[in-house]
Design a protein around this motif. Structure first.
Motif, mmCIF file in Angstrom:
data_model
loop_
_atom_site.group_PDB
_atom_site.id
_atom_site.type_symbol
_atom_site.label_atom_id
_atom_site.label_comp_id
_atom_site.label_asym_id
_atom_site.label_seq_id
_atom_site.Cartn_x
_atom_site.Cartn_y
_atom_site.Cartn_z
ATOM 1 N N ARG A 63 -2.766 1.671 -4.347
ATOM 2 C CA ARG A 63 -4.023 1.449 -3.891
ATOM 3 C C ARG A 63 -4.967 2.366 -4.295
ATOM 4 N NH1 ARG A 63 -6.727 -0.672 0.268
ATOM 5 N NH2 ARG A 63 -5.009 -2.246 0.996
ATOM 6 N N SER A 95 -2.299 -3.410 -8.324
ATOM 7 C CA SER A 95 -2.993 -2.488 -7.480
ATOM 8 C C SER A 95 -3.964 -3.344 -6.703
ATOM 9 C CB SER A 95 -3.708 -1.333 -8.245
ATOM 10 O OG SER A 95 -4.631 -1.948 -9.250
ATOM 11 N N ARG A 128 -10.615 -7.666 0.247
ATOM 12 C CA ARG A 128 -9.460 -7.115 -0.588
ATOM 13 C C ARG A 128 -9.548 -7.736 -1.949
ATOM 14 N NH1 ARG A 128 -4.857 -6.125 2.134
ATOM 15 N NH2 ARG A 128 -6.160 -4.604 3.176
#
Length: 141
Positions: A63, A95, A128
Motif C-alpha cells: 500500500r 499495490s 481506490r
C-alpha cells in the motif's frame, strides 16, 4: 529514519492533510513504526518537501499512502519522482492506494487503475486504485 526525520515528515503531513485541507483526522495511525513500513521523502535542505510511505512486506499486496508535497514545491515533479521511488520499493508486487480524485491522473501514469466507486474519506473524495503485480519473466539470450 531518525526521530528528527520522523518529526519533520509528520509535520509536513500534518500541514498538508490536516491544516491545508482542513481535515481533522487521526494522522498518526501507528503504521509509521511498523517494521515493514518504508518512508520515502525529498529533503534538499532543512525541511522535507515531499513524502510518501509504502506499507506491507515484500511478496504481499503493498500500500502506497500519505503521498504529499509541500505547497511551495507543487508542480516541480517531486510527486512523480517519489512515486517512481515507491515502485522501486514495491517491485513486482501488486499495490493499492486511495487517491484523492484530483491526483488520479498522477497515479495512472504509474499503472494504477481505478477500482470501484469514489468514496468520501474525511470530507474528501477518493478512489481506490490498484496496480497489478508485475510478473517476472525470463528472457532467452
Amino acid at each position: 529514519m531518525t526521530a528528527a526525520d520522523l518529526y519533520a515528515v509528520l509535520t509536513l503531513r500534518l500541514l498538508v492533510f490536516v491544516v491545508e485541507q482542513t481535515c481533522p483526522y487521526p494522522e498518526l495511525d501507528g503504521r509509521d513504526l511498523l517494521p515493514d513500513t518504508v518512508h520515502v521523502w525529498w529533503q534538499p535542505d532543512t525541511e522535507p518537501l515531499a513524502y510518501l510511505r509504502v506499507l506491507g512486506a515484500p511478496g504481499t499486496v503493498r500500500r502506497v499512502g500519505r503521498v504529499c508535497t509541500a505547497a511551495t514545491a507543487r508542480g516541480t515533479g517531486l510527486g512523480s519522482k517519489l512515486m517512481a521511488a515507491a515502485l522501486d520499493i514495491v517491485g513486482p508486487d501488486e499495490s493499492v492506494l486511495d487517491a484523492q480524485l484530483p491526483a488520479q491522473a498522477l497515479y495512472a501514469k504509474f499503472g494504477y487503475v481505478p477500482e470501484g466507486e469514489p468514496f468520501d474519506e474525511d470530507g474528501i473524495l477518493h478512489i481506490r486504485m490498484r496496480r497489478p503485480g508485475q510478473s517476472l519473466t525470463a528472457t532467452s539470450v
